[in-house]
Design a protein around this motif. Sequence first.
Motif, PDB file in Angstrom:
ATOM      1  N   VAL A  64       2.458  -7.179   5.186  1.00 27.15           N
ATOM      2  CA  VAL A  64       1.853  -5.916   4.780  1.00 27.15           C
ATOM      3  C   VAL A  64       2.927  -4.847   4.729  1.00 27.15           C
ATOM      4  CG1 VAL A  64       0.101  -4.177   5.295  1.00 27.15           C
ATOM      5  CG2 VAL A  64      -0.357  -6.591   5.801  1.00 27.15           C
ATOM      6  N   LEU A  65       3.122  -4.261   3.563  1.00 31.20           N
ATOM      7  CA  LEU A  65       4.115  -3.211   3.362  1.00 31.20           C
ATOM      8  C   LEU A  65       3.397  -1.885   3.133  1.00 31.20           C
ATOM      9  CD1 LEU A  65       6.566  -4.999   0.878  1.00 31.20           C
ATOM     10  CD2 LEU A  65       6.756  -4.830   3.361  1.00 31.20           C
ATOM     11  N   LEU A  66       3.590  -0.933   4.041  1.00 34.93           N
ATOM     12  CA  LEU A  66       2.928   0.363   3.929  1.00 34.93           C
ATOM     13  C   LEU A  66       3.940   1.443   3.574  1.00 34.93           C
ATOM     14  CD1 LEU A  66       0.620   0.196   7.095  1.00 34.93           C
ATOM     15  CD2 LEU A  66       0.136  -0.584   4.754  1.00 34.93           C
ATOM     16  N   GLU A  82       9.160   1.315  -5.045  1.00 34.39           N
ATOM     17  CA  GLU A  82       9.843   2.603  -5.077  1.00 34.39           C
ATOM     18  C   GLU A  82      11.080   2.629  -4.186  1.00 34.39           C
ATOM     19  OE1 GLU A  82       8.291   7.180  -5.099  1.00 34.39           O
ATOM     20  OE2 GLU A  82       7.595   5.909  -3.444  1.00 34.39           O
ATOM     21  N   HIS A  83      11.021   1.960  -3.043  1.00 31.08           N
ATOM     22  CA  HIS A  83      12.130   1.994  -2.094  1.00 31.08           C
ATOM     23  C   HIS A  83      13.190   0.940  -2.374  1.00 31.08           C
ATOM     24  CE1 HIS A  83       9.326   4.153   0.992  1.00 31.08           C
ATOM     25  NE2 HIS A  83       9.700   4.923  -0.001  1.00 31.08           N
ATOM     26  N   GLY A  84      13.092   0.270  -3.530  1.00 33.04           N
ATOM     27  CA  GLY A  84      14.167  -0.594  -3.971  1.00 33.04           C
ATOM     28  C   GLY A  84      13.916  -2.079  -3.878  1.00 33.04           C
ATOM     29  N   GLU A  87       0.855  -1.190   0.000  1.00 35.92           N
ATOM     30  CA  GLU A  87       0.000   0.000   0.000  1.00 35.92           C
ATOM     31  C   GLU A  87       0.887   1.235   0.000  1.00 35.92           C
ATOM     32  OE1 GLU A  87      -2.231   2.996  -0.036  1.00 35.92           O
ATOM     33  OE2 GLU A  87      -3.249   1.052  -0.229  1.00 35.92           O
ATOM     34  N   ALA A  88       0.657   2.128  -0.979  1.00 42.41           N
ATOM     35  CA  ALA A  88       1.501   3.306  -1.116  1.00 42.41           C
ATOM     36  C   ALA A  88       1.361   4.271   0.054  1.00 42.41           C
ATOM     37  CB  ALA A  88       1.184   4.038  -2.419  1.00 42.41           C
ATOM     38  N   ALA A  89       0.212   4.289   0.700  1.00 39.45           N
ATOM     39  CA  ALA A  89      -0.004   5.189   1.842  1.00 39.45           C
ATOM     40  C   ALA A  89      -0.325   4.336   3.066  1.00 39.45           C
ATOM     41  CB  ALA A  89      -1.113   6.187   1.527  1.00 39.45           C
ATOM     42  N   VAL A 131       4.336   0.625  -5.951  1.00 37.83           N
ATOM     43  CA  VAL A 131       4.790  -0.174  -7.088  1.00 37.83           C
ATOM     44  C   VAL A 131       5.166   0.771  -8.223  1.00 37.83           C
ATOM     45  CG1 VAL A 131       4.101  -1.877  -8.798  1.00 37.83           C
ATOM     46  CG2 VAL A 131       3.396  -2.154  -6.407  1.00 37.83           C
ATOM     47  N   VAL A 132       6.369   0.571  -8.757  1.00 42.57           N
ATOM     48  CA  VAL A 132       6.808   1.408  -9.876  1.00 42.57           C
ATOM     49  C   VAL A 132       6.874   0.632 -11.185  1.00 42.57           C
ATOM     50  CG1 VAL A 132       8.051   3.059  -8.438  1.00 42.57           C
ATOM     51  CG2 VAL A 132       9.247   1.027  -9.272  1.00 42.57           C
TER      52      VAL A 132
END
Length: 370
Positions: free
Chosen positions: A154-156, A175-177, A26-28, A160-161
């Motif tokens: 769960v990754l907050l 985004e963070h690699g 989740e991006a946010a 996704v790029v």
Amino acid sequence: MFGAGLAGGAAAWRLAARDRAVVLVEAATPAHAGGSSHGSARIFRHAYDDPFFVGLTVRALRGWRQLEAESARSILATTGGLDAGPRGGLEGIAAALAAHGLESALLDSHAAREQWPQLAFDGPVLHQPDAGVIDAAVAVDAMVSEARRHGAEVLLGDRVVAVEQRGDGALVHLEHGRAIAASTVVVAAGAWLPELAAALPVEVAERLPPLTVTQQQVFHFPFPAPPARPADWPVFVHRGEHMVYSLPGGRDAGGTGFKIAEHDGGVRTSASTRDGVVDPASRDRIVDFVRRFLPAVDATPYAETTCLYTSTGNEDFVIDRIGPVVIASPCSGHGAKFAPVLGDLIADVATGGSAPERFRLTAHAGGSTR
């Protein structure tokens, strides 16, 4: 999978409960205010004139009660629901309800006014007692928590790029690699789906159906008197020149009134360019509606906001698979009530099954998103 709103949260819950390895990105934050799953007030109702959707609501209600039992949280409060207005098609709704064994009653305006004196509908009214209000934010939190309990990661705060197809699976670049290898990628990105097309494999992007993102206007008015019980203030849908819906506001806007909006009065936008400015023409129409049909209410909204719809041309949903990617766009302004069954349908597609034919890509007009 990515997107932790109602659809994505439900799919993560259902997949993890099937002992599938799930990473939810989740991006946010889950049910954040910029999406379509935030707040404490979404309508649950069985009242469709299409037996197919009525059947889905029956399955969804079982899912909501299961989620409440498993999470020990209160999510769906029953208020009853009303349908009215000159474009109501009430007989068709009653027939579709009856086909699924659901209770309803067609009342004349006098009988409806006696039971709900705050409403001044001037024609027949269909009452369906099982309708109610979903606390969307609590629902998403419960589904994500249940997914975690069943082993989901769960990754907050990461987005996704790119999704790169690798053989029968995919590599999801964040985004963070971090890069995540997956056999299946579920995209439940809501209003961001059209903008994410460029990050998806070309075959997926080219087969996405047209999706229209609109900024909807939502208003809150004070109760003329606090309802003594939920059934004193039912949810309602009025089909006139515009389709207007209303429901108790829950915690939203201070929790002292009801929420009311036009289903069909949105302004074209995108998830990243929405301005959050309420359309004054919609405000004027809603104020006029309140004056005419809720005469005991102070016709001055005490709060207003905007939200997003992501709609197909016919308001059916999109749930289908292209290679390793499952596309889930079950909104069109009426998807929230179905979240648990949508989770099941998305999980079915992600594990080799198929969605109902009308939700498949072949049932929608081809072409890229717009």
